[in-house]
Design a protein around this motif. Sequence first.
Motif, short mmCIF file in Angstrom:
data_model
loop_
_atom_site.label_atom_id
_atom_site.label_comp_id
_atom_site.label_asym_id
_atom_site.label_seq_id
_atom_site.Cartn_x
_atom_site.Cartn_y
_atom_site.Cartn_z
N GLY A 136 0.80 -1.21 0.00
CA GLY A 136 0.00 0.00 0.00
C GLY A 136 0.83 1.26 0.00
N ALA A 169 -5.05 0.88 -0.98
CA ALA A 169 -4.49 2.23 -0.93
C ALA A 169 -5.15 3.13 -1.97
N ASN A 211 -8.74 3.93 -0.81
CA ASN A 211 -8.83 4.88 0.29
C ASN A 211 -8.82 6.33 -0.19
N HIS A 250 1.78 9.67 -4.56
CA HIS A 250 1.60 8.31 -4.06
C HIS A 250 0.59 7.56 -4.92
#
Length: 362
Positions: free
Chosen positions: A63, A237, A240, A324
Amino acid sequence: MHNDAQGLESLLAEFARRDNPHLPDAALRAAMQRCVDTGLDQIPLPGSGRTLLRWQRLAAVAGIDLPLLKLYEGHTDALAILHELGFNPPGMQSDLNPPSDRSAVEAPFAKAGVWGVWAAEPPDARVVVNQRKGDQVQLDGRKAWCSGAQLLDYALLTAWANDGTPHLVAVDLKQQSVSFASEHWQAVGMASTASVDVHFERAVGFCVGDSGGYLSRPGFWQGGGGIAAAWYGAAVALANVLRRHRQDGRAEPHADAHLGAVDAALSGAAASLRECAGWIDAHPQQDASLPVQRLRAQVEMAVEQVCRHVGRALGATPFCRDPHFARLAADLPVFIRQSHAERDLAHLGQRVAASATEDWSL
């Protein structure tokens, strides 16, 4: 064994904030070395009664960063293989190297270092065992798809004896008789793992376990379930980001529908991971190929759904402005191709069709 999840989370958070996320090779190596030095690589073994915890650790790393996960998973897989096959790495003093070749590293394998596992066998790349004295062998040939080769200290690789029997061999990569060729690696996703070709020319290695033991051991398929856990962790990830986007209170019914689809996909995949981990722990010495094949298919389908729905819900913004998210979104489609797609599904279908006991009753 290091059981402090906070230590792993601290390492991952520090790695995520690295100064140059686009050229992370040095940071990758440093993060992996820190895992080794602090014992964060000492996660539960497959089938030990804590398989789910092992998979949770892999998912957590995935993640944050998939190239880091690629190194972490390979290293922890190698440690599990060495344990399962009962191999205690010796020093690298060699009787097979000629006197002029002092390239063999004299320090033992067991020193703190990063391991990898290379088992790809394309038809145009093969490593052969040309000499053997006890468990010590001399290797020649080319190994393809060697993930993170230039960032590792040691590797477990599949090689072939002259009589056609397969062997798993432990090799110290710091020998001068081991070289790397990266010109074919043109990846954008998973770029920093640099899955290059490695050339061996009278390199020294040590056989691990019996011939064929790498594939026949229970841990082979148990480890394959860990890969599915990593796919899942990366998808969580991404999901989210969508969930945080919908926590602002604005009315976005289409985004809500996408989030609902993501929740359904991930909930099903999580249940499959928990069930499979429980089965492995209850049957640690049995063949886990069918449960893990099912698991990988289920998780792959869920991940594909998550990627599709998250992208459609959020548009281009996170792909372009969230480093990210952008890294994971670029890396995950490459990483999940460790699945062989329809070929794996066809093999699963053949297993189900041939079974007289498997059914879908509740």
